[in-house]
Write a protein that holds these residues in place. Structure first.
Motif, PDB file in Angstrom:
ATOM      1  N   TRP A 129       9.488  -0.272   9.962  1.00  0.00           N
ATOM      2  CA  TRP A 129       8.946   0.670   8.706  1.00  0.00           C
ATOM      3  C   TRP A 129      10.304  -0.579   7.774  1.00  0.00           C
ATOM      4  O   TRP A 129       9.575  -0.531   6.886  1.00  0.00           O
ATOM      5  CB  TRP A 129       9.630   1.853   8.142  1.00  0.00           C
ATOM      6  N   ARG A 132       8.727  -3.989   7.579  1.00  0.00           N
ATOM      7  CA  ARG A 132       6.821  -4.088   6.166  1.00  0.00           C
ATOM      8  C   ARG A 132       7.554  -4.082   4.829  1.00  0.00           C
ATOM      9  O   ARG A 132       6.597  -4.803   4.411  1.00  0.00           O
ATOM     10  CB  ARG A 132       6.263  -2.918   7.195  1.00  0.00           C
ATOM     11  N   ASN A 135       8.170  -7.474   4.220  1.00  0.00           N
ATOM     12  CA  ASN A 135       7.328  -8.407   4.248  1.00  0.00           C
ATOM     13  C   ASN A 135       6.357  -7.679   1.995  1.00  0.00           C
ATOM     14  O   ASN A 135       6.183  -8.598   2.362  1.00  0.00           O
ATOM     15  CB  ASN A 135       5.719  -8.027   5.537  1.00  0.00           C
TER      16      ASN A 135
END
Length: 232
Positions: A129, A132, A135
């Motif tokens: 998580w 992500r 990103n």
């Protein structure tokens, strides 16, 4: 499972689940690295929004993502190693006795390995998580237009910080999983080892967050940087 095992296991879950709330209390009273870094990263993202060239910010984010990927990969290897023992049959599990593990029933030995696996798996989910969200933050930095209105720059910085701070908080939680997985692994040698391991891990984490040289340095940096936040 003996009474001593039950007491040690209860202590483990109290420390594991209680660390987050305790850290929140410490942050309000004397400060903590995690809480102080929230401010530092907000200042960073605000400065990013005011820069015309954001190459340095992208490079720093790339380095952070690589760190998250490294920890996640290492975590997966550890999960695979523990799972191969846990699901490798009785002979694989009994092989743990060769390293000095406590002689207990098969079910209890499986429970001990399962606890290590749960700690590592929770950490892996946090790392995934975190990566992500990092990103997402990197995409926001890359997509940021050249803004000329101060209110828009402030809003962009706050939006980026709103992604980056939870991402790195999740990263910290993933790293924390290593500490508790190590403490859980100590249970293989007996309940006293589990109790001692989790107390040691808990105290070490609290000290590093609140009283270590790094904590004092970050706290000093926060005092210098906080006045530069919008609205201060």
């Amino acid at each position: 499972m003996t009474i001593l095992d039950g007491v040690a296991l209860t202590l483990f879950f109290i420390c594991w689940l209680g660390y987050g709330p305790l850290l929140a209390v410490l942050a309000k009273r004397s400060g903590s690295i995690n809480d102080d870094m929230l401010v530092v990263r907000r200042v960073w993202m605000t400065a990013m929004a005011h820069r015309e060239i954001r190459l340095v910010d992208s490079q720093l984010m790339g380095h952070t993502i690589n760190s998250g990927g490294f920890f996640a990969s290492t975590n997966m290897l550890l999960i695979a190693a523990v799972a191969s023992i846990l699901f490798g049959g009785e002979q694989a599990i009994r092989g743990i006795a060769d390293v000095g593990a406590e002689t207990v029933s098969m079910k209890l030995l499986e429970a001990k390995l399962a606890l290590v696996l749960v700690c590592l798996a929770r950490g892996l989910l946090d790392f995934i998580w975190s990566i992500r969200q990092m990103n997402y933050a990197l995409a926001l930095i890359g997509a940021a237009p050249e803004l000329h209105v101060e209110a828009d720059r402030v809003a962009l910085g706050e939006a980026a910080a709103g992604l980056l701070n939870p991402a790195l908080s999740a990263f910290s939680q993933g790293v924390r999983g290593y500490y508790f997985a190590l403490a859980a692994g100590a249970w293989l040698f007996g309940p006293l080892w589990l109790a001692g391991g989790v107390i040691a891990a808990f105290c070490l984490l609290v000290w590093r967050q609140a009283a270590s040289p790094a904590a004092r340095a970050v706290r000093s940096a926060r005092r210098l940087l906080e006045p530069h936040l919008p609205g201060r």
